[in-house]
Design an enzyme around this catalytic site. Sequence first.
Site, PDB file in Angstrom:
ATOM      1  N   ARG A  41       0.823  -1.213   0.000  1.00  0.00           N
ATOM      2  CA  ARG A  41       0.000   0.000   0.000  1.00  0.00           C
ATOM      3  C   ARG A  41       0.861   1.269   0.000  1.00  0.00           C
ATOM      4  O   ARG A  41       0.422   2.309  -0.487  1.00  0.00           O
ATOM      5  CB  ARG A  41      -0.922   0.007   1.205  1.00  0.00           C
ATOM      6  CG  ARG A  41      -2.161  -0.832   0.979  1.00  0.00           C
ATOM      7  CD  ARG A  41      -3.081  -0.761   2.162  1.00  0.00           C
ATOM      8  NE  ARG A  41      -4.398  -1.263   1.821  1.00  0.00           N
ATOM      9  CZ  ARG A  41      -5.319  -1.580   2.716  1.00  0.00           C
ATOM     10  NH1 ARG A  41      -5.051  -1.473   4.007  1.00  0.00           N
ATOM     11  NH2 ARG A  41      -6.501  -2.022   2.328  1.00  0.00           N
ATOM     12  N   LYS A 206     -15.200 -14.378   6.824  1.00  0.00           N
ATOM     13  CA  LYS A 206     -16.579 -14.078   7.202  1.00  0.00           C
ATOM     14  C   LYS A 206     -17.570 -14.073   6.040  1.00  0.00           C
ATOM     15  O   LYS A 206     -17.473 -13.275   5.127  1.00  0.00           O
ATOM     16  CB  LYS A 206     -16.647 -12.724   7.923  1.00  0.00           C
ATOM     17  CG  LYS A 206     -16.066 -12.775   9.325  1.00  0.00           C
ATOM     18  CD  LYS A 206     -16.235 -11.462  10.043  1.00  0.00           C
ATOM     19  CE  LYS A 206     -17.601 -11.355  10.708  1.00  0.00           C
ATOM     20  NZ  LYS A 206     -17.752 -10.028  11.373  1.00  0.00           N
ATOM     21  N   GLY A 356      -6.792  -6.346   0.745  1.00  0.00           N
ATOM     22  CA  GLY A 356      -5.557  -6.346   1.496  1.00  0.00           C
ATOM     23  C   GLY A 356      -5.008  -7.753   1.676  1.00  0.00           C
ATOM     24  O   GLY A 356      -3.845  -8.019   1.366  1.00  0.00           O
ATOM     25  N   GLY A 380     -12.516  -4.133   1.426  1.00  0.00           N
ATOM     26  CA  GLY A 380     -13.905  -3.700   1.576  1.00  0.00           C
ATOM     27  C   GLY A 380     -14.309  -2.741   0.465  1.00  0.00           C
ATOM     28  O   GLY A 380     -15.413  -2.822  -0.070  1.00  0.00           O
TER      29      GLY A 380
HETATM   30  C1  3PG Z   1      -8.566  -1.669   5.020  1.00  0.00           C
HETATM   31  O1  3PG Z   1      -7.538  -2.145   5.459  1.00  0.00           O
HETATM   32  O2  3PG Z   1      -9.546  -2.368   4.665  1.00  0.00           O
HETATM   33  C2  3PG Z   1      -8.653  -0.182   4.814  1.00  0.00           C
HETATM   34  O3  3PG Z   1      -7.449   0.428   5.153  1.00  0.00           O
HETATM   35  C3  3PG Z   1      -9.799   0.380   5.614  1.00  0.00           C
HETATM   36  O4  3PG Z   1      -9.601   0.115   6.976  1.00  0.00           O
HETATM   37  P1  3PG Z   1     -10.858  -0.073   7.939  1.00  0.00           P
HETATM   38  O5  3PG Z   1     -11.549  -1.326   7.501  1.00  0.00           O
HETATM   39  O6  3PG Z   1     -10.311  -0.150   9.330  1.00  0.00           O
HETATM   40  O7  3PG Z   1     -11.742   1.140   7.739  1.00  0.00           O
END
Ligand code: 3PG
Length: 399
Positions: A41, A206, A356, A380
């Site tokens: 990232r 999940k 990620g 997400g």
């Molecule tokens: C992630 O790692 O999915 C993003 O950086 C967003 O982080 P978060 O899910 O804690 O908002």
Amino acid sequence: MSIRNLDDLLAEGVSGRRVLVRADLNVPLDKQTGAITDDGRIRAVLPTLGALTEAGAKVVVCSHLGRPKGAPDPQFSLAPVAGRLGELLGTAVHFATDTVGESAQATVAALADGEVALLENLRFNKGETSKDDAERGAFADQLAALGDSYVDDAFGAVHRKHASVHDVPARLPHYAGRLVLREVEVLSQLTGDPERPYVVVLGGSKVSDKLAVIEALLPTVDRLLIGGGMCFTFLKAQGHEVGSSLLEAEMVETCRNLLERSGGKIMLPVDVVAADAFAPDAAHDTVPADGIPSKRVGLDVGPKTVAGFAAALKGARTIFWNGPMGVFEMPAFAHGTRGVAEAIAGADAFSVVGGGDSAAAVRALGLDEKSFGHISTGGGASLEYLEGKTLPGIAALEN
Ligand code: 3PG
Ligand code: MG
């Protein structure tokens, strides 16, 4: 898309101007040593930062890391990230020990043209994630005061209605960075008219996180392959016992319903690597998916499943993959993820790796990143994009 991007900002001229860049530097850290275990990232935001420094901007970078609770928490400090970012940029990164306070203000004020500052974790401040518009807005005011213009290059966070993502762009001239632009371009190919067969692979732990995207994808995809921890709720819905494997009991009915409506598009594991315990050295063997012993926990998909998934992926022209097939961090349970990743890499398809964890898996397993069409920095965020949801960070750039 009516979004101004980095090139528009560069054309306006940024020399000597303060540019506030929202990045997603939320990188995984080693629990023991605190070392960065995957810097993907950080590398992903270099093109935007490099273009700005080259043009003589004073670059002010902000990001979250982990999920601290609105107050400083040393284990979530961005200080190690500042070091790594500096190495990769080949220039010192000035680190502010707070986000909008005295340190941030002094650090930004001292920046010379072409220099870079990184502010401390945005989530050390209540206002960043607050559900209260006024509280978020007040923090956004303070952040916006540190820049003359705003660039969003935090694709991994565009699905969050947070101050730095959603409220700062309402206060400053705003632009999409190179990464955000590229991510949206790639993902819009998947929601538009993907070349067929279009095969999606979903894993991760999940089921509840993935239901909405499964619903949204079912009409569009030709095949949906499901592995990882989430597969056990589906196996249960098929009437199989899953031992002590991960199970979301309240989701079984929903999964059964999805299977019934899927028109045979959903493919589930036919075998599973079942272990004595959730541990790297646990005794384990491969069992049929309908014969998981009661005291065993499924930690990976088995070789027959990998072969079946690979066959489905072979003829695909478009592939989207999110979520590992097993506990790939433990070598004994990494074969499923590796096998599926290799099948995706080898397919003559446009392939997108979302998330990620799956992106980190590709790198942790030593696979060649270039054999994938695109490796997204958003987990997400990419799922919500494919669901067709409005993403607060993208919507804010459109206004
Ligand atoms: C992630 O790692 O999915 C993003 O950086 C967003 O982080 P978060 O899910 O804690 O908002
Ligand atoms: Mg996440």
